[in-house]
Design an enzyme around this catalytic site. Structure first.
Site, PDB file in Angstrom:
ATOM      1  N   HIS A  10       0.924  -1.113   0.011  1.00 21.63           N
ATOM      2  CA  HIS A  10       0.193   0.022   0.217  1.00 21.63           C
ATOM      3  C   HIS A  10       0.976   1.162   0.043  1.00 21.63           C
ATOM      4  O   HIS A  10       1.707   1.442   0.912  1.00 21.63           O
ATOM      5  CB  HIS A  10      -0.938   0.140   1.261  1.00 21.63           C
ATOM      6  CG  HIS A  10      -1.874  -1.271   1.380  1.00 21.63           C
ATOM      7  ND1 HIS A  10      -1.995  -2.017   2.243  1.00 21.63           N
ATOM      8  CD2 HIS A  10      -2.790  -1.529   0.274  1.00 21.63           C
ATOM      9  CE1 HIS A  10      -3.020  -2.985   1.995  1.00 21.63           C
ATOM     10  NE2 HIS A  10      -3.255  -2.639   0.711  1.00 21.63           N
ATOM     11  N   ARG A  52      -2.903   4.981  -1.187  1.00 20.01           N
ATOM     12  CA  ARG A  52      -3.112   3.409  -0.879  1.00 20.01           C
ATOM     13  C   ARG A  52      -2.758   2.714  -2.226  1.00 20.01           C
ATOM     14  O   ARG A  52      -2.211   1.769  -2.331  1.00 20.01           O
ATOM     15  CB  ARG A  52      -4.426   3.085  -0.106  1.00 20.01           C
ATOM     16  CG  ARG A  52      -4.527   1.732   0.268  1.00 20.01           C
ATOM     17  CD  ARG A  52      -5.637   1.514   0.956  1.00 20.01           C
ATOM     18  NE  ARG A  52      -6.104   0.063   1.270  1.00 20.01           N
ATOM     19  CZ  ARG A  52      -5.622  -0.512   2.499  1.00 20.01           C
ATOM     20  NH1 ARG A  52      -4.723  -0.023   3.153  1.00 20.01           N
ATOM     21  NH2 ARG A  52      -6.085  -1.792   2.595  1.00 20.01           N
ATOM     22  N   ASN A  59      -3.497  -5.902  -2.481  1.00 25.23           N
ATOM     23  CA  ASN A  59      -3.502  -6.748  -1.399  1.00 25.23           C
ATOM     24  C   ASN A  59      -4.807  -7.639  -1.556  1.00 25.23           C
ATOM     25  O   ASN A  59      -4.909  -8.331  -0.388  1.00 25.23           O
ATOM     26  CB  ASN A  59      -3.087  -6.195  -0.053  1.00 25.23           C
ATOM     27  CG  ASN A  59      -2.380  -7.094   0.756  1.00 25.23           C
ATOM     28  OD1 ASN A  59      -1.953  -8.100   0.467  1.00 25.23           O
ATOM     29  ND2 ASN A  59      -2.736  -7.261   2.168  1.00 25.23           N
ATOM     30  N   ARG A  60      -5.544  -7.487  -2.624  1.00 18.07           N
ATOM     31  CA  ARG A  60      -6.775  -8.489  -2.877  1.00 18.07           C
ATOM     32  C   ARG A  60      -6.537  -8.857  -4.020  1.00 18.07           C
ATOM     33  O   ARG A  60      -7.554  -9.564  -4.355  1.00 18.07           O
ATOM     34  CB  ARG A  60      -7.939  -7.656  -2.551  1.00 18.07           C
ATOM     35  CG  ARG A  60      -8.016  -6.845  -1.142  1.00 18.07           C
ATOM     36  CD  ARG A  60      -8.131  -7.688  -0.007  1.00 18.07           C
ATOM     37  NE  ARG A  60      -8.479  -6.950   1.390  1.00 18.07           N
ATOM     38  CZ  ARG A  60      -7.482  -6.550   1.964  1.00 18.07           C
ATOM     39  NH1 ARG A  60      -6.229  -6.710   1.599  1.00 18.07           N
ATOM     40  NH2 ARG A  60      -8.053  -5.773   3.039  1.00 18.07           N
ATOM     41  N   HIS A 102       2.928  -3.921   6.745  1.00 18.92           N
ATOM     42  CA  HIS A 102       1.751  -2.920   6.460  1.00 18.92           C
ATOM     43  C   HIS A 102       1.614  -2.142   7.638  1.00 18.92           C
ATOM     44  O   HIS A 102       1.846  -2.471   8.815  1.00 18.92           O
ATOM     45  CB  HIS A 102       0.446  -3.694   6.569  1.00 18.92           C
ATOM     46  CG  HIS A 102       0.147  -4.424   4.886  1.00 18.92           C
ATOM     47  ND1 HIS A 102      -0.230  -3.806   4.119  1.00 18.92           N
ATOM     48  CD2 HIS A 102       0.849  -5.575   4.476  1.00 18.92           C
ATOM     49  CE1 HIS A 102      -0.411  -4.627   3.081  1.00 18.92           C
ATOM     50  NE2 HIS A 102       0.327  -5.838   3.263  1.00 18.92           N
ATOM     51  N   GLU A 162       1.782  -5.853  10.578  1.00 15.99           N
ATOM     52  CA  GLU A 162       0.678  -4.801  10.629  1.00 15.99           C
ATOM     53  C   GLU A 162       0.785  -4.034  11.896  1.00 15.99           C
ATOM     54  O   GLU A 162       0.644  -4.500  13.292  1.00 15.99           O
ATOM     55  CB  GLU A 162      -0.678  -5.313  10.589  1.00 15.99           C
ATOM     56  CG  GLU A 162      -1.715  -4.578  10.368  1.00 15.99           C
ATOM     57  CD  GLU A 162      -2.041  -4.070   8.913  1.00 15.99           C
ATOM     58  OE1 GLU A 162      -1.738  -2.730   8.935  1.00 15.99           O
ATOM     59  OE2 GLU A 162      -2.590  -4.610   8.144  1.00 15.99           O
ATOM     60  N   TYR A 273     -10.180   1.496   5.279  1.00 15.08           N
ATOM     61  CA  TYR A 273     -11.568   1.049   5.008  1.00 15.08           C
ATOM     62  C   TYR A 273     -12.749   1.632   5.142  1.00 15.08           C
ATOM     63  O   TYR A 273     -13.869   1.365   5.067  1.00 15.08           O
ATOM     64  CB  TYR A 273     -11.681  -0.170   6.351  1.00 15.08           C
ATOM     65  CG  TYR A 273     -10.750  -1.217   5.949  1.00 15.08           C
ATOM     66  CD1 TYR A 273      -9.740  -1.448   5.062  1.00 15.08           C
ATOM     67  CD2 TYR A 273     -10.413  -2.172   7.342  1.00 15.08           C
ATOM     68  CE1 TYR A 273      -8.805  -2.302   4.965  1.00 15.08           C
ATOM     69  CE2 TYR A 273      -9.451  -3.108   7.306  1.00 15.08           C
ATOM     70  CZ  TYR A 273      -8.565  -3.049   6.238  1.00 15.08           C
ATOM     71  OH  TYR A 273      -7.622  -3.933   6.485  1.00 15.08           O
TER      72      TYR A 273
END
Lengths: 293, 293
Positions: A10, A52, A59-60, A102, A162, A273
Site C-alpha cells: 500500500h 494506498r 493486497n486483494r 503494513h 501490521e 476501510y
C-alpha cells in the site's frame, strides 16, 4: 531458504517503504544464516502518488482466478501479475517465505497476521511473542490460505506484519522500530528453524482469531448514520461485551454491540476501510497449542 | 451579526463535514440570539475524491493577489473565487465572522487558532479557555491577518478550529465532540459580545504564538534523511529544549533541537504536510492580556 520482504504493497504505508530503503543501504541487517533475503517494493506507482492504491487494492489481487484472467489489466491487477511471476507463482512458488509489511491507522500495536495454521506458523507465533511480549498474534483462518487474495500468499509461506497507529503518509519512529523488530524476529525464527536450532518454545501462545467485519449503520442513500463510539477509540483488541456502546448515531442515539458473547474489535476506524464503511473487525481470543519442535 | 461556519475546506477532514450535516438536520444547534448563522461546505470536489485537495490547498488561496488573478483557474483557485464572492469579498466582507473547521493528524487537542490580535480575539480566547480548559489557544500573528491565505480571513473576523489527532478520512467521536463544543463556545461568545452581555473574563489567558516551521533534514536528491524522533510523537505543545532529540536519522544518528531557548512543537508529523517534509511547527508560550469588556 529464499525469503522476500515486501514493503509498499500500500503506497501510503510508509514504515515498510522506509525500512526497504534502510535495508538497501545496510543489507547486513537482513542477513541470517541459511537465508537468502531480498526485498520488493510492492506498489511503486501508488507510492509516487501518495495513495494506498490507484485502481484497486493490490493486497486483494492474489487470487488464482484474478491472476489468470488477462482481461484484468488495471494498474494493480497488472502489478499483481508481475509480482506473481517474479516471486510466485502462487501455489508453486520458488520463494519459501514472503513477509509483507503494513501499517494501520488503528491502535493495533505490532501485530503478526498469520493466514495459515501449520506447526511452522504456530511456532513462529510463539517465538515472536516470547521475544516481543507486546506483539499481538492475529490468525486469519476463516478460509484456507490459498483462498485469500493477500500478496503474502504468493510464497510457499507468507505472513503479514501490521503495525499501528500510524496515519497514512506519515512515518512514526516508534512504529518503524516495532516493524523492524518484528521483521527481525521472523527472520531469526526462519533461520533457526531452517537449521534445526529452534530453542524450546512455550507450549501455548495467546492469540486472536478473526471472525468477521462489522459495518456502520447506513441510511437508504448509502450514507452512514453513525460513527464508532468513542469508548472503542484506540482500544483495539480490548473486550467488547454484548450491550456495550459500539456506535454513536448522529441523531444522538447510541447503538450497542448486539453479539452473543464478548469479542475483541480491531482495525477500529481504520482509515483505509472508510470507503467501505467498515467500523471494526471482530476476533475471539484463543490459545494456540504450539507443536513441539 | 452574520456568521458562517465552514467545514470541508480540506476534503478528508471529516469532523467539520459531518458537523455541517448534523447541523443541517438540527439547525437549532447553531442558533444564538443576535446571530444569523449559516454553513458552507468548503471543497465538495475534494470531499467526493476523499482528498485534502485536488489541485492546490484551498486554505492558502485567499490572498488578494490570487483572488484577483483570473488566470488562476484550477479547481481550488476557482472555488476560492466563488467563496470570496459568496461570503466576502476579502477586505469588504458582509460576513462578520467566519469559523473554519479543521482536523489534524497531530495530537494537538482542541485548538483555537487566532489570526488576529484584536481585543475581540483575546476576549474570545479567554472565554473559550474558561469554559473548555483543555482548549489550546494558538496565535498566528507572524503577519497581519489580511496577509494570510486562509479561508477564514475572508470575513471581517475569522478563526480556525483545529482538532486532532484524527487520521484523514476518519471520523472520531471524541474529536467530533471537541469540535462541536469549541464551535458552540465561539457562537456563545459572539452572541454575548454582540449583545454587550459578556461575563467577566479572566485578565490573562495562556496561549502559544507560532514562530516558524522546521523541516526534515534532506539529502541532495530531495529525500528525507531522518524522521521526527519518537520522543516528540504525540507530544504537541510540550516543551522542546535545546539539545533534546528532534530527529532520528535513518543511518542511526540522532539530530538534536538546535534552538536557543525552549519552545513548543505542534503539527508534529502532520500527514498533510508530509509532501513539504515539514517536521513540526514551533511556538513560544505567551500570556495574552485580555482587555476588559
Amino acid at each position: 531458504m529464499k525469503v522476500v520482504v515486501v514493503g509498499g504493497t500500500h503506497g501510503n504505508e510508509l514504515s515498510g517503504i522506509q525500512l526497504l530503503k534502510n535495508w538497501q543501504a545496510s543489507p547486513q541487517q537482513l542477513a541470517r544464516p541459511g537465508l537468502s533475503v531480498s526485498t520488493l517494493m510492492g506498489n511503486p506507482s501508488a507510492y509516487r502518488a501518495n495513495r494506498r492504491y490507484l485502481d484497486v487494492d493490490l493486497n486483494r489481487q492474489f487470487l488464482p482466478e484474478l491472476l489468470a484472467d488477462d482481461s484484468l489489466a488495471n494498474i494493480e491487477q497488472s502489478r499483481a501479475k508481475v509480482i506473481n511471476a517474479q516471486i510466485g507463482p502462487k501455489g508453486a512458488s520458488q520463494i519459501d517465505l514472503v513477509i509483507d509489511l503494513h501499517n494501520t491507522t488503528s491502535n493495533m500495536g505490532p501485530t503478526l497476521i498469520l493466514v495459515d495454521t501449520t506447526p511452522w506458523d504456530y511456532q513462529l507465533a510463539a517465538y515472536v511473542k516470547h521475544h516481543m511480549p507486546e506483539a499481538v498474534i492475529l490468525v486469519e483462518d476463516a478460509k484456507p490460505a490459498a483462498e485469500w487474495g493477500y500478496l503474502c500468499t504468493v510464497g510457499k509461506r507468507g505472513v503479514m506484519v501490521e503495525v499501528g497507529p500510524q496515519s497514512q503518509s506519515v512515518l512514526r519512529h516508534d512504529i518503524l522500530e516495532q516493524m523492524a523488530t518484528m521483521t527481525g524476529l521472523i527472520l531469526d525464527f526462519a533461520s533457526l528453524e531452517q537449521a534445526g536450532d529452534l530453542p524450546e518454545l512455550p507450549g501455548e501462545v495467546e492469540a486472536y482469531r478473526f471472525i468477521d467485519t462489522h459495518y456502520l449503520p447506513m441510511d437508504e442513500q448509502g450514507e452512514p448514520l453513525a460513527m464508532v463510539h468513542k469508548s472503542l477509540e484506540q482500544n483495539d483488541f480490548c473486550e467488547l461485551k454484548p450491550g456495550d456502546p459500539a456506535y454513536q448515531y448522529f441523531d444522538g442515539r447510541i447503538g450497542v454491540f448486539d453479539g452473543d458473547r464478548p469479542l475483541h474489535p480491531h482495525f477500529i476506524n481504520e482509515a483505509a476501510y472508510y470507503d467501505s464503511h467498515a467500523a471494526f473487525s471482530l476476533a475471539e481470543r484463543v490459545t494456540l497449542n504450539v507443536p513441539a519442535r
